[in-house]
Design a protein around this motif. Structure first.
Motif, mmCIF file in Angstrom:
data_model
loop_
_atom_site.group_PDB
_atom_site.id
_atom_site.type_symbol
_atom_site.label_atom_id
_atom_site.label_comp_id
_atom_site.label_asym_id
_atom_site.label_seq_id
_atom_site.Cartn_x
_atom_site.Cartn_y
_atom_site.Cartn_z
ATOM 1 N N GLN A 125 -30.696 57.872 9.630
ATOM 2 C CA GLN A 125 -31.522 57.791 8.426
ATOM 3 C C GLN A 125 -31.183 58.940 7.493
ATOM 4 O O GLN A 125 -31.031 60.077 7.908
ATOM 5 N N GLN A 126 -31.042 58.635 6.221
ATOM 6 C CA GLN A 126 -30.777 59.676 5.232
ATOM 7 C C GLN A 126 -32.096 60.332 4.825
ATOM 8 O O GLN A 126 -33.016 59.645 4.380
ATOM 9 N N HIS B 276 -34.022 64.300 3.357
ATOM 10 C CA HIS B 276 -33.810 65.553 2.668
ATOM 11 C C HIS B 276 -33.918 66.693 3.674
ATOM 12 O O HIS B 276 -34.860 66.758 4.455
ATOM 13 N N CYS B 277 -32.981 67.587 3.617
ATOM 14 C CA CYS B 277 -32.964 68.720 4.526
ATOM 15 C C CYS B 277 -34.175 69.616 4.270
ATOM 16 O O CYS B 277 -34.420 70.022 3.136
ATOM 17 N N HIS C 130 -29.055 66.364 0.987
ATOM 18 C CA HIS C 130 -29.105 65.186 1.850
ATOM 19 C C HIS C 130 -28.689 65.546 3.268
ATOM 20 O O HIS C 130 -27.638 66.140 3.480
ATOM 21 N N GLU D 214 -28.992 64.140 7.619
ATOM 22 C CA GLU D 214 -29.026 62.925 8.430
ATOM 23 C C GLU D 214 -29.968 63.081 9.608
ATOM 24 O O GLU D 214 -29.993 64.115 10.268
ATOM 25 N N LYS D 215 -30.731 62.032 9.859
ATOM 26 C CA LYS D 215 -31.634 62.004 11.000
ATOM 27 C C LYS D 215 -31.123 60.943 11.958
ATOM 28 O O LYS D 215 -31.037 59.766 11.605
ATOM 29 N N HIS D 216 -30.766 61.369 13.151
ATOM 30 C CA HIS D 216 -30.180 60.459 14.125
ATOM 31 C C HIS D 216 -31.214 60.101 15.188
ATOM 32 O O HIS D 216 -31.777 60.982 15.822
ATOM 33 N N CYS E 66 -27.843 68.867 8.877
ATOM 34 C CA CYS E 66 -27.459 68.967 7.479
ATOM 35 C C CYS E 66 -26.081 69.585 7.401
ATOM 36 O O CYS E 66 -25.837 70.659 7.955
#
Ligand SMILES: [Zn+2]
Length: 70
Positions: free
Chosen positions: A16-17, A19-20, A26, A28-30, A42
């Motif tokens: 999922q994209q 915000h850091c 931008h 990423e959330k895995h 990030c």
């Protein structure tokens, strides 16, 4: 000797994209399908956090504070 191997990498089920939380860029959330772990990373500031979605426990966290000062 060449071994040709294709890995489907089933553990990286969903990305999922977001915000850091550290630098606001931008990130990423895995979501790992074979465990309850959620990893946020990030590439802009090397922020990293691994949490267990079942217990909410933070297993690993790293926030380089280079973007912290405003
Ligand atoms: Zn960041």
């Amino acid at each position: 000797m060449a071994t040709y191997e294709i890995k489907a990498n089933p553990s990286e089920a969903k990305v999922q994209q977001i915000h850091c939380p550290n630098c606001g860029s931008h990130a990423e959330k895995h979501y790992l399908s074979d465990s309850t772990l959620v990893r946020v990373q990030c590439s802009h500031c090397d922020y990293l956090m691994v949490t267990c979605s079942a217990t909410g426990v933070v297993l690993e966290a790293y926030a380089p504070g280079i973007y912290a000062k405003r």
